[in-house]
Design a protein around this motif. Structure first.
Motif, PDB file in Angstrom:
ATOM      1  N   THR A   5       0.740  -1.131   0.037  1.00  6.34           N
ATOM      2  CA  THR A   5       0.018  -0.026  -0.185  1.00  6.34           C
ATOM      3  C   THR A   5       1.030   1.249  -0.096  1.00  6.34           C
ATOM      4  O   THR A   5       1.866   1.359   0.735  1.00  6.34           O
ATOM      5  CB  THR A   5      -0.965  -0.172   1.224  1.00  6.34           C
ATOM      6  N   GLY A   6       0.764   1.753  -1.162  1.00 10.29           N
ATOM      7  CA  GLY A   6       1.667   3.277  -1.217  1.00 10.29           C
ATOM      8  C   GLY A   6       0.863   4.293  -1.042  1.00 10.29           C
ATOM      9  O   GLY A   6      -0.460   4.320  -0.957  1.00 10.29           O
ATOM     10  N   ALA A   7       1.511   5.547  -1.169  1.00 14.14           N
ATOM     11  CA  ALA A   7       0.835   6.758  -1.054  1.00 14.14           C
ATOM     12  C   ALA A   7       1.340   7.978  -1.872  1.00 14.14           C
ATOM     13  O   ALA A   7       2.441   7.563  -2.357  1.00 14.14           O
ATOM     14  CB  ALA A   7       0.802   7.214   0.390  1.00 14.14           C
ATOM     15  N   VAL A   8       0.482   8.591  -2.299  1.00 17.20           N
ATOM     16  CA  VAL A   8       0.719  10.101  -3.063  1.00 17.20           C
ATOM     17  C   VAL A   8       0.478  11.093  -2.142  1.00 17.20           C
ATOM     18  O   VAL A   8      -0.449  11.083  -1.529  1.00 17.20           O
ATOM     19  CB  VAL A   8      -0.081  10.159  -4.434  1.00 17.20           C
ATOM     20  N   ARG A   9       1.467  12.121  -2.346  1.00 15.01           N
ATOM     21  CA  ARG A   9       1.369  13.281  -1.257  1.00 15.01           C
ATOM     22  C   ARG A   9       1.199  14.279  -2.135  1.00 15.01           C
ATOM     23  O   ARG A   9       2.013  14.556  -3.318  1.00 15.01           O
ATOM     24  CB  ARG A   9       2.570  13.608  -0.607  1.00 15.01           C
ATOM     25  N   PHE A  10       0.108  15.168  -2.198  1.00 15.91           N
ATOM     26  CA  PHE A  10      -0.403  16.292  -2.993  1.00 15.91           C
ATOM     27  C   PHE A  10       0.255  17.516  -2.515  1.00 15.91           C
ATOM     28  O   PHE A  10       0.848  17.503  -1.569  1.00 15.91           O
ATOM     29  CB  PHE A  10      -1.736  16.268  -2.751  1.00 15.91           C
ATOM     30  N   ALA A  43      -5.586  17.597 -12.549  1.00 12.41           N
ATOM     31  CA  ALA A  43      -4.314  16.578 -12.430  1.00 12.41           C
ATOM     32  C   ALA A  43      -3.360  17.807 -11.907  1.00 12.41           C
ATOM     33  O   ALA A  43      -3.270  18.611 -12.254  1.00 12.41           O
ATOM     34  CB  ALA A  43      -3.909  15.948 -13.311  1.00 12.41           C
ATOM     35  N   GLU A  44      -2.643  17.295 -10.760  1.00 11.23           N
ATOM     36  CA  GLU A  44      -1.590  18.284 -10.039  1.00 11.23           C
ATOM     37  C   GLU A  44      -0.317  17.430  -9.798  1.00 11.23           C
ATOM     38  O   GLU A  44      -0.611  16.114  -9.729  1.00 11.23           O
ATOM     39  CB  GLU A  44      -2.032  18.844  -8.851  1.00 11.23           C
ATOM     40  N   ARG A  45       0.743  17.760  -9.609  1.00 11.65           N
ATOM     41  CA  ARG A  45       1.952  17.051  -9.446  1.00 11.65           C
ATOM     42  C   ARG A  45       1.819  16.432  -8.240  1.00 11.65           C
ATOM     43  O   ARG A  45       1.222  17.022  -7.069  1.00 11.65           O
ATOM     44  CB  ARG A  45       3.348  17.916  -9.242  1.00 11.65           C
ATOM     45  N   VAL A  46       2.153  15.029  -8.000  1.00  9.80           N
ATOM     46  CA  VAL A  46       2.348  14.554  -6.700  1.00  9.80           C
ATOM     47  C   VAL A  46       3.533  13.751  -6.323  1.00  9.80           C
ATOM     48  O   VAL A  46       4.369  13.399  -7.495  1.00  9.80           O
ATOM     49  CB  VAL A  46       1.084  13.400  -6.707  1.00  9.80           C
ATOM     50  N   GLU A  47       3.923  13.422  -5.071  1.00  2.36           N
ATOM     51  CA  GLU A  47       5.021  12.553  -4.942  1.00  2.36           C
ATOM     52  C   GLU A  47       4.679  11.061  -4.720  1.00  2.36           C
ATOM     53  O   GLU A  47       3.416  10.937  -4.011  1.00  2.36           O
ATOM     54  CB  GLU A  47       5.724  13.085  -3.506  1.00  2.36           C
ATOM     55  N   VAL A  48       5.262  10.218  -5.325  1.00  2.00           N
ATOM     56  CA  VAL A  48       4.693   8.796  -5.290  1.00  2.00           C
ATOM     57  C   VAL A  48       5.814   7.978  -4.171  1.00  2.00           C
ATOM     58  O   VAL A  48       6.905   7.836  -4.674  1.00  2.00           O
ATOM     59  CB  VAL A  48       4.888   8.310  -6.629  1.00  2.00           C
ATOM     60  N   MET A  49       5.077   7.283  -3.431  1.00  3.76           N
ATOM     61  CA  MET A  49       5.891   6.687  -2.435  1.00  3.76           C
ATOM     62  C   MET A  49       5.279   5.211  -2.187  1.00  3.76           C
ATOM     63  O   MET A  49       4.261   4.913  -1.650  1.00  3.76           O
ATOM     64  CB  MET A  49       5.682   7.265  -0.984  1.00  3.76           C
ATOM     65  N   PRO A  50       5.899   4.116  -3.070  1.00  2.15           N
ATOM     66  CA  PRO A  50       5.147   2.896  -2.953  1.00  2.15           C
ATOM     67  C   PRO A  50       5.035   2.187  -1.706  1.00  2.15           C
ATOM     68  O   PRO A  50       4.202   1.190  -1.602  1.00  2.15           O
ATOM     69  CB  PRO A  50       5.956   2.233  -4.072  1.00  2.15           C
ATOM     70  N   TYR A 107       4.722   3.351   1.500  1.00  2.00           N
ATOM     71  CA  TYR A 107       4.482   4.308   2.560  1.00  2.00           C
ATOM     72  C   TYR A 107       3.747   3.515   3.568  1.00  2.00           C
ATOM     73  O   TYR A 107       4.297   3.747   4.822  1.00  2.00           O
ATOM     74  CB  TYR A 107       3.400   5.155   2.035  1.00  2.00           C
ATOM     75  N   VAL A 108       2.946   2.326   3.663  1.00  2.41           N
ATOM     76  CA  VAL A 108       2.222   1.889   4.728  1.00  2.41           C
ATOM     77  C   VAL A 108       3.187   1.045   5.544  1.00  2.41           C
ATOM     78  O   VAL A 108       3.338   0.649   6.565  1.00  2.41           O
ATOM     79  CB  VAL A 108       0.927   1.256   4.432  1.00  2.41           C
ATOM     80  N   GLY A 109       4.203   0.449   4.656  1.00  3.02           N
ATOM     81  CA  GLY A 109       5.307  -0.401   5.233  1.00  3.02           C
ATOM     82  C   GLY A 109       6.192   0.278   6.096  1.00  3.02           C
ATOM     83  O   GLY A 109       7.501  -0.097   6.462  1.00  3.02           O
ATOM     84  N   GLY A 110       6.322   1.810   5.973  1.00  4.15           N
ATOM     85  CA  GLY A 110       7.234   2.492   6.944  1.00  4.15           C
ATOM     86  C   GLY A 110       8.269   3.405   6.067  1.00  4.15           C
ATOM     87  O   GLY A 110       8.946   4.089   6.653  1.00  4.15           O
ATOM     88  N   ASP A 111       8.241   3.005   4.783  1.00  4.44           N
ATOM     89  CA  ASP A 111       9.142   3.714   3.917  1.00  4.44           C
ATOM     90  C   ASP A 111       8.527   5.005   3.184  1.00  4.44           C
ATOM     91  O   ASP A 111       7.727   4.715   2.396  1.00  4.44           O
ATOM     92  CB  ASP A 111       9.855   2.828   2.915  1.00  4.44           C
ATOM     93  N   HIS A 112       8.798   5.823   3.823  1.00  6.53           N
ATOM     94  CA  HIS A 112       8.202   7.200   3.160  1.00  6.53           C
ATOM     95  C   HIS A 112       8.818   8.139   2.108  1.00  6.53           C
ATOM     96  O   HIS A 112       8.575   9.267   1.609  1.00  6.53           O
ATOM     97  CB  HIS A 112       7.725   8.195   4.565  1.00  6.53           C
ATOM     98  N   GLU A 113       9.979   7.391   1.588  1.00  2.13           N
ATOM     99  CA  GLU A 113      10.795   8.116   0.474  1.00  2.13           C
ATOM    100  C   GLU A 113       9.954   8.163  -0.598  1.00  2.13           C
ATOM    101  O   GLU A 113       9.330   7.177  -1.020  1.00  2.13           O
ATOM    102  CB  GLU A 113      12.005   6.974   0.277  1.00  2.13           C
ATOM    103  N   VAL A 114      10.126   9.167  -1.349  1.00  4.17           N
ATOM    104  CA  VAL A 114       9.778   9.617  -2.628  1.00  4.17           C
ATOM    105  C   VAL A 114      10.376   8.738  -3.441  1.00  4.17           C
ATOM    106  O   VAL A 114      11.650   8.998  -3.755  1.00  4.17           O
ATOM    107  CB  VAL A 114       9.397  11.087  -2.702  1.00  4.17           C
TER     108      VAL A 114
END
Length: 101
Positions: A5-10, A57-64, A66-73
């Motif tokens: 489970t990853g996250a995108v940051r707006f 659409a806007e620019r996002v940072e993708v962090m694949p 994220y839920v595993g604890g790795d918040h690196e973009v």
């Protein structure tokens, strides 16, 4: 199959979540409001195409991971909050090509 489970940051620092296929290193396009929603969709088969002309659409940072604890973009992309979709590159190679690396 390895899924994460990853996250995108707006730009406003809000997060939305996605399912990341670790076998082929690509994010699924659908975004979810919560981690629980994203994790419930792990076994879903996406059956829609991402629209080509998305006005909000806007620019996002993708962090694949994220839920595993790795918040690196890992890379930058584009996404729409209203459509709840990643509309730009969904993998590192495509993102690098899009940015002319």
């Amino acid at each position: 199959m390895a899924r994460f489970t990853g996250a995108v940051r707006f730009s406003d620092d809000s997060l939305m979540y996605f399912v990341y296929n670790g076998v082929v290193d690509v994010a699924r396009p659908q975004l979810f409001a919560t981690v629980t929603e994203a994790e419930a969709a792990w076994d879903d088969t996406p059956d829609f195409a991402v629209p080509r002309d998305v006005r909000d659409a806007e620019r996002v940072e993708v962090m694949p991971y994220y839920v595993g604890g790795d918040h690196e973009v890992m890379f930058l992309s584009q996404a729409s909050k209203t459509l709840r979709l990643i509309t730009g590159p969904r993998d590192l190679d495509s993102a690098m090509r899009a940015q002319d690396y």
